[in-house]
Motif scaffolding. Structure first.
Motif, PDB file in Angstrom:
ATOM      1  N   TRP A   1      35.041   8.438-196.849  1.00 45.83           N
ATOM      2  CA  TRP A   1      35.034   7.314-195.918  1.00 45.83           C
ATOM      3  C   TRP A   1      35.752   6.109-196.502  1.00 45.83           C
ATOM      4  N   HIS A   2      35.728   5.944-197.821  1.00 44.13           N
ATOM      5  CA  HIS A   2      36.581   4.929-198.444  1.00 44.13           C
ATOM      6  C   HIS A   2      38.043   5.254-198.145  1.00 44.13           C
TER       7      HIS A   2
ATOM      8  N   LEU B   1      34.358  -2.805-198.456  1.00 41.47           N
ATOM      9  CA  LEU B   1      35.514  -2.906-197.569  1.00 41.47           C
ATOM     10  C   LEU B   1      35.079  -2.996-196.115  1.00 41.47           C
TER      11      LEU B   1
ATOM     12  N   PHE C   1      36.454   2.422-206.956  1.00 43.32           N
ATOM     13  CA  PHE C   1      35.440   3.436-206.665  1.00 43.32           C
ATOM     14  C   PHE C   1      36.061   4.821-206.655  1.00 43.32           C
ATOM     15  N   LEU C   2      37.190   4.957-205.978  1.00 43.84           N
ATOM     16  CA  LEU C   2      37.836   6.267-205.862  1.00 43.84           C
ATOM     17  C   LEU C   2      38.408   6.745-207.192  1.00 43.84           C
TER      18      LEU C   2
ATOM     19  N   LEU D   1      40.726   3.020-195.759  1.00 43.98           N
ATOM     20  CA  LEU D   1      42.029   2.569-196.257  1.00 43.98           C
ATOM     21  C   LEU D   1      43.153   3.075-195.353  1.00 43.98           C
TER      22      LEU D   1
ATOM     23  N   ASN E   1      29.398   5.743-196.540  1.00 45.09           N
ATOM     24  CA  ASN E   1      29.787   5.125-197.819  1.00 45.09           C
ATOM     25  C   ASN E   1      30.195   6.151-198.869  1.00 45.09           C
TER      26      ASN E   1
ATOM     27  N   SER F   1      37.331  -0.519-203.418  1.00 43.76           N
ATOM     28  CA  SER F   1      37.394   0.869-202.968  1.00 43.76           C
ATOM     29  C   SER F   1      38.327   1.693-203.845  1.00 43.76           C
TER      30      SER F   1
ATOM     31  N   PHE G   1      29.924  -0.161-197.414  1.00 41.36           N
ATOM     32  CA  PHE G   1      30.478  -0.528-198.709  1.00 41.36           C
ATOM     33  C   PHE G   1      31.304  -1.792-198.516  1.00 41.36           C
TER      34      PHE G   1
ATOM     35  N   ILE H   1      39.406  -4.044-200.926  1.00 42.17           N
ATOM     36  CA  ILE H   1      40.305  -2.903-201.096  1.00 42.17           C
ATOM     37  C   ILE H   1      40.341  -2.488-202.557  1.00 42.17           C
TER      38      ILE H   1
ATOM     39  N   THR I   1      34.656   7.587-209.129  1.00 39.62           N
ATOM     40  CA  THR I   1      33.506   8.261-208.530  1.00 39.62           C
ATOM     41  C   THR I   1      33.361   9.698-209.012  1.00 39.62           C
TER      42      THR I   1
END
Length: 295
Positions: free
Chosen positions: A41-42, A273, A17-18, A46, A37, A14, A271, A11, A21
């Protein structure tokens, strides 16, 4: 759900990443859409885990900006529905289930897309076919006039679960017709023959994104019946659960398939998660909670 150290670490990956990104930037916006991915989609994963509030506020803001500026706000059925101005030609041509999933994630976070982008709700309500469902294939609106169960569920869920006021008459009609469509198809069957349309729909899927399974459909109908004061046909839920009995273990549900399975319908990259979640054959806490909420 119980968050194991492995899932907790994934988690956090992710979330990071968010936060960092570039997928939401105009030059990379197709990456945010990339199954399975991309950035959307992340966020969807979640959300399905009940961790939607872990999505960084910066990612929510960028996702809203992308929806508001990079999506063509019309479902393209005929050529005349598409953009004509040069500056609009590279905008996304969305489908119903995709748009409804994006809408659901942002609404669950606490956004008010009905105020900021009212065209999304109108889009979903405007594309119900005479049989009560929707179809992401534009050709269905010209020729067959028949819906797709996969295309139908996310829009129905979006209206049912993200309306924090009394339903309008239009919304009631939309939900009731959609429920009738699912009931007539026994959630997974051809209406004419009664045969199962796709055996994979009998295998509980998690996370779902916009994939379909019988428990997803039954969960919607159970919630619809409660909110609309309706009754399902006698023994309807029991018969649906009989179809998925091989995946049940008492009050628990075992995952039957995942959208990124190499041998599945979609396949694709994953990914951290997704890789950290319970796999096929393992008990899913979110699906088990959904099952028990229907009993």
């Amino acid at each position: 759900m119980t968050i194991t150290p492995t899932v907790s670490e994934a988690i956090e990956a992710s979330v990071l990443f968010l936060e960092t990104t570039t997928h939401f930037e105009p030059s990379h916006d197709e990456d945010s859409r990339h199954k399975w991915n991309g950035a959307w989609w992340h966020m969807a994963a979640l959300h399905e885990l009940g961790e939607v509030r872990r999505i960084p506020a910066s990612a929510i803001a960028q996702a809203k900006r992308l929806l508001g500026t990079r999506v063509w706000p019309t479902f393209v059925i005929a050529d005349s529905d598409g953009p004509s101005r040069t500056q609009d030609l590279d905008k996304w041509d969305c489908c119903h289930c995709e748009l409804a999933v994006f809408y659901g994630v942002l609404q669950a976070y606490g956004c008010d897309l009905d105020a900021e982008m009212p065209w999304i709700r109108d889009w979903l309500l405007n594309h119900q076919l005479p049989d009560g469902g929707l179809n992401c294939d534009p050709d269905a609106y010209v020729h067959s006039r028949k819906s797709s169960i996969v295309s139908t569920l996310p829009p129905l869920e979006a209206i049912l679960r993200h309306t924090d006021r009394p339903f309008t008459e239009r919304e009631k009609a939309f939900l009731d017709a959609g429920a009738r469509y699912l009931i007539e198809h026994r959630l997974v069957c051809f209406r004419s023959s009664g045969e199962v349309i796709n055996a994979d729909w009998l295998k509980p899927c998690f996370p779902r994104f916009f994939e379909y399974d019988i428990l997803r459909g039954l969960s919607f109908l159970t919630e619809w019946a409660e909110k609309r004061g309706k009754l399902l046909p006698a023994k309807f839920a029991e018969q649906a659960l009989e179809r998925v009995q091989p995946a049940l273990a008492g009050d628990s549900v075992r995952i039957g398939r995942q959208v990124w399975d190499a041998d599945g319908e979609w396949g694709g990259e994953t990914f951290a998660l997704l890789d950290a979640l319970a796999g096929v054959g393992k008990v899913s806490e979110p699906l088990s909670r959904q099952l028990n909420a229907m009993r």
